[in-house]
Motif scaffolding. Structure first.
Motif, PDB file in Angstrom:
ATOM      1  N   UNK A  49       0.517  -1.210   0.296  1.00  0.00           N
ATOM      2  CA  UNK A  49       0.511   0.229   0.021  1.00  0.00           C
ATOM      3  C   UNK A  49       0.949   1.181   0.466  1.00  0.00           C
ATOM      4  N   UNK A  50       0.399   2.614   0.072  1.00  0.00           N
ATOM      5  CA  UNK A  50       1.171   2.989  -0.063  1.00  0.00           C
ATOM      6  C   UNK A  50       1.560   3.984   1.005  1.00  0.00           C
ATOM      7  N   UNK A  51       0.393   3.730   2.003  1.00  0.00           N
ATOM      8  CA  UNK A  51       0.925   3.713   3.669  1.00  0.00           C
ATOM      9  C   UNK A  51       2.524   2.770   3.517  1.00  0.00           C
ATOM     10  N   UNK A  52       2.356   1.902   3.916  1.00  0.00           N
ATOM     11  CA  UNK A  52       2.864   0.699   3.715  1.00  0.00           C
ATOM     12  C   UNK A  52       4.877   1.429   2.332  1.00  0.00           C
ATOM     13  N   UNK A  53       4.538   1.885   1.505  1.00  0.00           N
ATOM     14  CA  UNK A  53       5.603   2.416   0.870  1.00  0.00           C
ATOM     15  C   UNK A  53       6.327   3.665   1.753  1.00  0.00           C
ATOM     16  N   UNK A  54       5.247   4.337   2.232  1.00  0.00           N
ATOM     17  CA  UNK A  54       5.591   5.790   3.095  1.00  0.00           C
ATOM     18  C   UNK A  54       6.829   5.546   3.928  1.00  0.00           C
ATOM     19  N   UNK A  55       6.159   4.422   4.418  1.00  0.00           N
ATOM     20  CA  UNK A  55       6.736   3.913   5.952  1.00  0.00           C
ATOM     21  C   UNK A  55       8.221   3.887   5.935  1.00  0.00           C
ATOM     22  N   UNK A  56       8.098   2.702   4.594  1.00  0.00           N
ATOM     23  CA  UNK A  56       9.747   2.006   4.137  1.00  0.00           C
ATOM     24  C   UNK A  56      10.575   2.729   4.035  1.00  0.00           C
ATOM     25  N   UNK A 106      10.145  -5.546   6.132  1.00  0.00           N
ATOM     26  CA  UNK A 106       9.370  -4.348   6.317  1.00  0.00           C
ATOM     27  C   UNK A 106      10.793  -3.702   7.085  1.00  0.00           C
ATOM     28  N   UNK A 107      10.543  -2.261   6.815  1.00  0.00           N
ATOM     29  CA  UNK A 107      11.818  -1.436   8.148  1.00  0.00           C
ATOM     30  C   UNK A 107      12.023  -1.531   9.160  1.00  0.00           C
ATOM     31  N   UNK A 108      13.052  -2.427  10.247  1.00  0.00           N
ATOM     32  CA  UNK A 108      12.639  -2.052  11.732  1.00  0.00           C
ATOM     33  C   UNK A 108      12.845  -3.734  12.152  1.00  0.00           C
ATOM     34  N   UNK A 109      12.192  -4.475  10.517  1.00  0.00           N
ATOM     35  CA  UNK A 109      11.874  -6.104  11.000  1.00  0.00           C
ATOM     36  C   UNK A 109      12.899  -6.669  10.559  1.00  0.00           C
ATOM     37  N   UNK A 110      13.189  -6.612   9.143  1.00  0.00           N
ATOM     38  CA  UNK A 110      14.476  -7.127   8.275  1.00  0.00           C
ATOM     39  C   UNK A 110      15.412  -6.523   8.182  1.00  0.00           C
ATOM     40  N   UNK A 111      15.405  -5.174   8.105  1.00  0.00           N
ATOM     41  CA  UNK A 111      16.604  -4.493   8.199  1.00  0.00           C
ATOM     42  C   UNK A 111      16.156  -3.027   9.056  1.00  0.00           C
ATOM     43  N   UNK A 112      17.159  -2.530   9.092  1.00  0.00           N
ATOM     44  CA  UNK A 112      17.299  -1.250  10.151  1.00  0.00           C
ATOM     45  C   UNK A 112      17.725  -1.364  11.884  1.00  0.00           C
ATOM     46  N   UNK A 113      16.945  -1.084  12.578  1.00  0.00           N
ATOM     47  CA  UNK A 113      16.804  -0.840  13.666  1.00  0.00           C
ATOM     48  C   UNK A 113      15.710  -2.939  13.673  1.00  0.00           C
ATOM     49  N   UNK A 114      16.291  -3.844  13.645  1.00  0.00           N
ATOM     50  CA  UNK A 114      15.945  -5.522  12.856  1.00  0.00           C
ATOM     51  C   UNK A 114      15.574  -6.241  14.520  1.00  0.00           C
TER      52      UNK A 114
END
Length: 308
Positions: A49-56, A106-114
């Protein structure tokens, strides 16, 4: 021990479904557990979704993650091994599985602060219409491995394996001829999924960069080596820093030492070549190679590369 199986095929009337079932029977007979996400049966939404895209895209580690994605996160973190079973569509996984990665990684799960755990193993089992030799000759198998192992599962699993069940198109004689053998192979993969075995030393789909080099050398910490191996034959592409493009090819001996020839074009447009002998080392649980190289002009040097 528990395996999380991500299965993706639009039809129950398929060879891939039989591979899945044989593999699951092997897990059951080994006394272990599994969780299954059948993406088509679940009607998993593969569209971000656009929301998911903007989050990541904005690297927002927020809690507003869709329930279906959270469910997949929980399956991953409750498991020891992740397994992907799917047919090859145009040198790629089905679009629904690609979309699964787009949303679940998603960001915060698979990458970033994983928050995603480091899994013990990642296994890919796919069915392909082409013979594996053709996939190798045209570089298609390498592309498939790089997408799954070198990108999606990179640095998220301790061990990896990529298995191709080839010649499975309905018009191929080998499909029926090899049917029982392939099902036995899938069963054994499931039964031995958690077996403790000595891992075969291989450089396939492993990446390295230089830690040290002599002054007359040209590779640096900006140079990335992408290694491959088949039997005792090893080869790699490398580029970055002062290297525009380079290739090496050689052999690995019984001590896992490498002996190869190399050639590259540097940023000055010069073609440089030579030979190298490398010895493996394990430092801080990372694989290194201590290298002794020699330019074709006779000048010698040493370098150290380490796995990324």
């Amino acid at each position: 021990m528990k395996a999380f199986i991500v299965y993706c095929h639009p039809s129950e009337d398929s060879f891939t479904r039989n591979i899945r079932d044989a593999f699951i029977n092997g897990i059951i007979d080994s006394g272990n557990e599994y969780i299954l996400s059948d993406l088509y049966k679940m009607n998993f939404s593969s569209d971000m979704t656009e929301k998911e895209y903007q989050r990541d895209a904005n690297y927002l580690d927020t809690d507003d993650i869709a329930e279906d994605v959270l469910a997949e996160h929980e399956k991953i973190n409750s498991s020891d091994v992740i397994v992907f079973i799917y047919p090859v569509f145009w040198t790629e996984a089905p679009a629904k599985l690609v979309g699964w990665f787009d949303r679940v990684w998603s960001y915060g799960f698979a990458y970033g602060n994983r928050k995603m755990k480091m899994l013990d193993k990642g296994l890919v089992m796919c069915s392909a219409g082409n013979p594996v030799e053709r996939l190798e000759q045209f570089g298609l198998l390498d592309s498939m491995k790089k997408a799954m192992l070198g990108d999606r599962l990179y640095n998220r699993i301790k061990q990896s394996e990529f298995v191709v069940f080839d010649c499975t198109s309905r018009e191929k004689e080998q499909r029926d001829k090899n049917w029982d053998r392939n099902l036995r192979k899938a069963y054994e993969k499931g039964k031995n999924l958690f077996a403790k075995t000595d891992e075969e030393f291989s450089l396939e789909n492993r990446f390295f960069t230089a830690l040290e080099n002599s002054e007359s050398g040209e590779v640096s910490s900006d140079t990335i080596f992408s290694y491959h191996q088949k039997g005792n034959v090893i080869w790699a592409e490398y580029s970055g820093g002062s290297i525009v493009k380079g290739y090496l090819i050689g052999t690995m001996d019984d001590k896992h030492e490498l002996h190869f020839d190399y050639r590259h074009i540097n940023t000055n447009g010069e073609s440089k070549s030579g030979t190298c002998d490398s010895k493996p080392l394990i430092i801080n649980e990372k694989l290194r190679f201590s290298e002794n190289w020699r330019w074709s002009t006779g000048q010698e040097g040493t370098s150290v590369i380490e796995e990324i």
